[in-house]
Design a protein around this motif. Structure first.
Motif, mmCIF file in Angstrom:
data_model
loop_
_atom_site.group_PDB
_atom_site.id
_atom_site.type_symbol
_atom_site.label_atom_id
_atom_site.label_comp_id
_atom_site.label_asym_id
_atom_site.label_seq_id
_atom_site.Cartn_x
_atom_site.Cartn_y
_atom_site.Cartn_z
ATOM 1 N N PRO A 49 -7.404 6.265 -25.916
ATOM 2 C CA PRO A 49 -7.717 4.956 -26.521
ATOM 3 C C PRO A 49 -8.486 4.066 -25.550
ATOM 4 O O PRO A 49 -8.282 4.112 -24.344
ATOM 5 C CB PRO A 49 -6.343 4.381 -26.850
ATOM 6 N N ASP A 80 -9.043 2.901 -30.735
ATOM 7 C CA ASP A 80 -7.810 2.141 -30.516
ATOM 8 C C ASP A 80 -6.551 3.026 -30.579
ATOM 9 O O ASP A 80 -5.508 2.636 -30.046
ATOM 10 C CB ASP A 80 -7.690 1.025 -31.572
ATOM 11 N N LYS A 81 -6.683 4.164 -31.204
ATOM 12 C CA LYS A 81 -5.498 5.015 -31.420
ATOM 13 C C LYS A 81 -5.883 6.471 -31.192
ATOM 14 O O LYS A 81 -7.001 6.875 -31.553
ATOM 15 C CB LYS A 81 -4.982 4.802 -32.845
#
Length: 849
Positions: free
Chosen positions: A196, A245-246
């Motif tokens: 991430p 982000d993930k």
């Protein structure tokens, strides 16, 4: 001795050196008129005479062409105009005649033309009006691309005499293009092991608009894994980066489809979208890397197409398929894509089209190296375009006086220096100004000049001079530049104000309202500034008894004259005074003018009846014999009017009568005459209402009431017929007021004389009244009571009333005057009744007035 120079002609990668010789004008057979002093070219080559002549003509054309290009580039401070792109054709940009300080018709007379590079007709000139008009709609993106500001340079050529003016047209951008992604579909292969926070550069959208109309930000459709951030490059352009982000899980979600949207900052904003396909791959966790992130390269602007600019190289530590790299231009604008190309296999950057230093001085090219696994790296190559030796001379002002006072000899206007970035002959400079101006150039130190006036200047003759300083180098071809200086001649107070008229005649109607504007005096001063500011004032009158301060006032700033009070024509028909005009110079100068004010009459006075008087307690009664013929003068109404002209022209009219048709009133003299013979059936008393009206607008009037008493057998003096009276009136003096006053005076005199005679007769009659009282009898039947006559028309006027007794036994009609009695007119009404005398039951009474 002839002067030799060299002309350098550039074009199509060739250079031709021509040597020309300046001599006397050639004959007409060689293509030139004898009136023009053109240089004649002589070609020194070993060819035949016929070939030499043809080559000379071609060389002349080349020479004049480059001379024309040099003239077109002249002017150090071009005029700048602006226009919004997509403006309709034939729209006005400016009035060129006013901008150049030319008069009406000068553009047409001097053969004005507008010249753009490449003969592009973006503007057209209306030579009659001087308006500079758009020839067509302008597309800023087509003309300038991403260059900001978008400036189109052009020249204004005046052929007769030859003169050039530099100008620039700035095309202002509007938000007429939406952001567009060159690749509407983008594929990203991201290893599932990517941590991430990792960013992935995305291809940016292209927006040909500039400034705030260009791309403002990027957004991405909602999802659980990625977000997008907007980055800004060093050249100001923005591009998106995808941020993880993930952690991705290929087994859980092998691919993603996202929508990337680019918004610009225009009003209203526009947007464009692209689809991002993300494929999650396994363990390709090394992206290509360049040796350095930034490269700087310099290239001459005359480099040929296909020229090798630079060779970039990137490495990938992965092996196999994941280590194979391809190169491409990244986030490239349309202009960069058209100008440069890169080899996908080798990374060589080459030139696709010709460069122009005057258009773009540098390019920032982003290079992307991508492996087969979808990982990429990037670097930036800054390409700087180098200029060639094409500089014209420059003028640098050290001191400049834009305003010089008039009447001062040899004044320094400007001090300036000249320079040329070129060297040797191309850097040597010659400086000059126009020949028809009262200025000259004085050379001081090396490359420094002083602009000085030749003689004292007169601002009233010419207040502004446009001096063009022309600097020309001695290169081949010659390059020159012009610098324009506007010199203003400041004013001194050497001219007094001058009135437009030596005297003014103003007319104002009486009964005006106070503070009425009655006229304006005007004076002009050929000076300028405070020296031309005129102040007006009233000068003391020559007659100290004239109350000028209470009659008129003047506005000190504009010369407006005002009447301070209401004027009366009957009291003051005209007056005059002097006004002064002074400037605000030091010392002040002044002049005078005479103003005469004529008061015009207004119909503000109603007619006034002089006779018969209407303010007495007793009514006015006129006697009329029953034997009177038609046209008999009964009385005359006398009236005057205090006005003048047609406002004093009086007319008379019979408004009301006891018996219509019996009497008539002459309209112009007020005479009351009988209109028909009298009969026994006519009433004894008659009441006439006469209207006296003037000829004003609106007309004013007065009325008078006449009482007429019909009598039998009353002796009347001879009256002239109406025709004789009309002739006498025509022969009388022209002033009616004098005639009326004379008539009134005669009436008063007659009244007094007759009163004395009656008084004496009454006294004599009273002595023997008692003895004869028994013999006095009264005729049968009634006798008219009150009798009134008017003097001045053949009858008498009295102010007494008498009782009369007629002797019945004598057989003669003899009047006996008895004692006078004072009649009581209180409450008297002019009816036809007969007043009874208490002492004599059968007596009758009448009044003579």
């Amino acid at each position: 001795m002839p002067q030799e120079n060299w002309v350098l002609c550039k074009g199509l990668r060739t250079r031709i050196f021509l040597r020309y010789l300046v001599e006397e004008p050639a004959s007409d057979t060689e293509g030139f008129t004898a009136q023009r002093n053109y240089p004649r070219l002589k070609l020194h080559r070993g060819r035949t005479m016929e070939s030499s002549r043809k080559l000379i003509c071609r060389q002349r054309q080349v020479l004049f062409f480059f001379l024309f290009l040099g003239l077109a580039q002249a002017g150090s401070e071009p005029r700048r105009y602006s226009v919004v792109e997509e403006t309709e054709g034939s729209s006005s940009v400016t009035n060129l005649a006013k901008d150049l300080g030319l008069g009406h018709g000068d553009l047409s007379r001097r053969g004005a033309r507008v010249i753009f590079k490449g003969n592009k007709l973006h503007l057209q000139l209306d030579q009659e009006t001087g308006d500079l008009l758009l020839n067509e709609k302008l597309d800023r993106e087509e003309l300038c691309g991403h260059t900001e500001p978008c400036v189109l340079r052009f020249q204004v050529l005046l052929e007769n005499p030859l003169e050039f003016f530099q100008a620039e047209l700035q095309v202002i951008d509007i938000n007429d293009h939406a952001p567009v992604f060159i690749d509407r579909d983008m594929l990203l292969k991201i290893p599932e092991s990517t941590s991430p926070g990792t960013t992935f550069p995305l291809k940016n959208a292209q927006d040909v608009d500039v400034g705030r109309n260009n791309i403002e930000n990027y957004i991405i459709s909602p999802n659980s894994y990625f977000r997008v951030i907007t980055r800004k490059r060093s050249d100001g352009k923005k591009y998106p980066e995808l941020v993880l982000d993930k952690v991705l899980d290929r087994e859980e979600e092998p691919d993603l489809r996202l929508t990337l949207t680019a918004h610009d900052g225009g009003s209203p904003p526009r947007s464009g979208t692209a689809q991002i396909y993300i494929e999650v791959v396994d363990i390709n966790d090394n992206a290509p890397e360049f040796e350095q992130p930034f490269f700087r390269v310099q290239i001459p602007e005359d480099s040929p197409v296909g020229f090798l600019i630079a060779n970039v190289s990137a490495t990938d530590i992965d092996t196999g398929v994941n280590g194979e790299i391809s190169y491409s231009l990244f986030q490239a604008s349309e202009e960069i894509s058209k100008t440069f190309e890169i080899s996908p296999m080798t990374g060589e950057i080459r030139l696709k089209k010709q460069l122009d230093f005057e258009t773009t001085q540098s390019y920032e090219v982003n290079i992307e190296a991508r492996d087969t696994g979808g990982l990429s790296g990037k670097c930036t190559v800054l390409i700087q375009v180098m200029d060639v030796n094409d500089n014209a001379p420059e003028v640098t002002m050290s001191a400049l006086t834009r305003q010089i006072p008039e009447n001062r000899p040899e004044t320094v206007v400007a001090v300036f220096s000249v320079s040329d970035l070129d060297s040797e002959e191309n850097g040597k400079i010659r400086c000059s100004i126009q020949d028809d101006l009262p200025f000259f150039l004085k050379s001081s130190t090396e490359n420094f000049y002083t602009l000085v006036t030749e003689r004292p200047l007169d601002r009233e003759t010419r207040g502004e001079y446009n001096v063009t300083i022309t600097v020309t180098d001695l290169g081949t071809p010659k390059l020159k530049k012009q610098h324009n200086i506007t010199v203003l001649v400041s004013d001194v107070n050497d001219n007094a104000p001058a009135f437009t008229q030596a005297s003014y005649t103003l007319r104002v109607r009486e009964n005006n309202s106070p503070a009425l504007h009655i006229g304006t005096v005007s004076a002009t001063d050929t000076d300028a500034g405070a020296n031309a500011q005129v102040t007006y004032s009233l000068l003391p009158p020559a007659d100290p008894h004239v109350p000028l301060a209470s009659l008129v006032s003047i506005n000190a700033d504009n010369g407006h004259l005002f009447a301070l009070r209401s004027l009366d024509y009957e009291a003051l028909r005209a007056f005059e005074f002097r006004v002064g005009a002074a400037d605000r110079g030091s010392p002040p100068l002044s002049s005078q003018a005479l103003v005469r004010v004529l008061v015009e009459d207004d119909n503000d006075n109603a007619p006034f009846v002089l006779y018969p008087l209407q303010n007495t307690s007793a009514p006015c009664t006129e006697l009329l014999p029953r034997a009177a013929e038609p046209g008999y003068l009964v009385t005359k109404v006398v009236a005057v009017d205090g006005d003048a002209g047609q406002n004093a022209w009086l007319s008379y009219q019979l408004l009301k009568a006891t018996e219509p048709g019996l009497f008539g009133v002459w309209a112009h003299n007020g005479e009351v005459r009988t209109a028909r013979p009298l009969s026994e059936r006519d009433a004894a008393r008659h009441r006439l209402l006469v209207l006296v009206k003037d000829n004003g607008e609106p007309p004013l009037s007065a009325s008078v009431t006449l009482h007429v008493l019909l009598v039998d057998g009353f002796s009347q003096p001879h009256l002239p017929p109406p025709e004789a009276e009309a002739e006498a009136a025509a022969a009388a003096p022209a002033d009616p007021l004098t005639v009326y006053l004379v008539v009134a005076l005669a009436s008063v005199s007659s009244l007094f004389l007759f009163s004395v005679l009656v008084f004496v007769a009454v006294r004599l009659c009273g002595r023997g009244g008692a003895a004869r009282a028994g013999r006095c009898s009264v005729p049968e039947g009634p006798f008219p009571g009150h009798l009134v006559d008017v003097s001045g028309t053949g009858t008498l006027s009295h102010s007494y009333q008498y009782e009369v007794c007629l002797m019945g036994d004598t057989g003669a009609s003899e009047f006996k005057f008895l004692k006078p009695t004072v009649p009581n007119f209180q409450g008297h009404s002019p009816g036809p009744e007969i007043e009874q005398i208490p002492n004599f039951s059968k007596d009758f009474a009448f009044s003579i007035k």
